[in-house]
Design an enzyme around this catalytic site. Structure first.
Site, PDB file in Angstrom:
ATOM      1  N   ASP A   1      59.078  30.407 -28.377  1.00 42.27           N
ATOM      2  CA  ASP A   1      58.708  30.623 -26.968  1.00 42.27           C
ATOM      3  C   ASP A   1      59.779  30.073 -26.018  1.00 42.27           C
ATOM      4  OD1 ASP A   1      57.114  31.525 -24.910  1.00 42.27           O
ATOM      5  OD2 ASP A   1      55.801  29.776 -24.901  1.00 42.27           O
TER       6      ASP A   1
ATOM      7  N   GLY B   1      62.197  33.812 -21.706  1.00 47.69           N
ATOM      8  CA  GLY B   1      62.238  34.233 -20.304  1.00 47.69           C
ATOM      9  C   GLY B   1      62.718  33.108 -19.405  1.00 47.69           C
TER      10      GLY B   1
ATOM     11  N   HIS C   1      65.819  37.142 -24.692  1.00 50.80           N
ATOM     12  CA  HIS C   1      65.362  37.679 -25.975  1.00 50.80           C
ATOM     13  C   HIS C   1      66.556  37.946 -26.895  1.00 50.80           C
ATOM     14  CE1 HIS C   1      61.422  37.833 -24.316  1.00 50.80           C
ATOM     15  NE2 HIS C   1      61.637  38.849 -23.513  1.00 50.80           N
TER      16      HIS C   1
ATOM     17  N   LEU D   1      64.516  32.659 -49.452  1.00 46.63           N
ATOM     18  CA  LEU D   1      63.599  32.429 -48.333  1.00 46.63           C
ATOM     19  C   LEU D   1      62.879  33.734 -48.036  1.00 46.63           C
ATOM     20  CD1 LEU D   1      62.721  30.672 -45.769  1.00 46.63           C
ATOM     21  CD2 LEU D   1      64.560  31.855 -44.559  1.00 46.63           C
TER      22      LEU D   1
END
Ligand code: IPE
Ligand code: IPE
Ligand code: MG
Length: 242
Positions: free
Chosen positions: A12, A15, A30, A124
């Site tokens: 998060d 923006g 992003h 992974l």
């Protein structure tokens, strides 16, 4: 140092990062966020983490302005195309969870290609949560189990925790041991609610595009310092290890 087997990240703050850097739109955040994910996946593979599951686009994120959603989908497709060499080089297998049929066809196609091409990698497992919502996932599981009962394929009594886990998108994965959310928000935003019932939670102020190897190591040190009691007492745990 005890390492988590499975790390889940709520990526998060893209923006806010773009705004702070003076970019006109949120999209640049992003784009740079993809680089943070590349770094993090690479580090997890090197450190011996087996599973990394990242929240890339929530079911609720469809409600964002169309221009941002379109930009995010474009970034998804171009990143999938671009990141294949990194995934192969580090032995990373790509998976995806969520309502993938809601994604644009081009994104579904690219996802399938990368999943297929990386299916033999085992350092992974990197899972992208896309068009993902945990309540929706649990409803989907409940309905699938109810249908099996209605069809006479299982009994009501056979629905236990293991059966419910197996009906979720995450059926093949162990539950996350550690959840990291960046950007300073202290909430889960409909992410893996069933699966994180005993995970350690870490909320970090760093904005996702700035997330570095040092932040990951800080999170791992935090995890190693926690005593995971799973309902027991500290004394019981110490008896066992003595
Ligand atoms: C996370 O960053 C990425 C997605 C939700 C797709 P945000 O876009 O939520 O960034 P902030 O929280 O507004 O800063
Ligand atoms: C959660 O971030 C979803 C992803 C990181 C993809 P949001 O930024 O959408 O969450 P809220 O709406 O602030 O809780
Ligand atoms: Mg956000």
């Amino acid at each position: 140092m005890s390492l988590p087997t499975h790390i889940a990240i709520i990526m998060d703050g893209n923006g806010r990062w773009a705004k702070r850097q003076g970019f006109r739109t949120r999209v640049r955040g992003h784009e740079v966020g993809v680089e943070a994910l590349r770094r993090t996946a690479q580090s997890c593979a090197e450190l011996g983490i087996s599973y990394l599951t990242v929240y890339a686009f929530s079911e609720e994120n469809w409600a964002r302005p169309k221009a941002e959603v379109d930009a995010l989908m474009k970034i998804l497709v171009s990143s999938l195309k671009k990141e294949m060499p990194t995934l192969m080089e580090h032995g990373i297998q790509l998976q995806a969870i969520g309502k993938l049929h809601l994604l644009p066809k081009s994104a579904q196609r690219e996802l399938n290609e990368v999943k297929e091409a990386t299916s033999g990698n085992s350092n992974l497992i990197l899972t992208l949560a896309l068009s993902y919502g945990s309540r929706q996932e649990m409803l989907h599981a409940a309905k699938a189990l109810a249908q099996e009962v209605a069809d006479g394929k299982r009994t009501v009594d056979s629905i236990d925790e293991a059966a419910f886990s197996d009906a979720l998108y995450t059926a093949d994965m162990p539950d996350p041991d550690l959840v990291i959310r960046t950007s300073g928000e202290h909430r889960i935003s409909n992410y893996l609610l069933w699966q994180i019932s005993y995970a350690e939670l870490l909320f970090m102020p760093v904005l996702w595009p700035d997330f570095s190897r040092e932040h990951l190591e800080e999170a791992l040190a935090y995890y190693a310092s926690r005593e995971r009691r799973m309902g027991k007492t500290s004394e019981q745990l110490n008896e066992k290890s003595a």
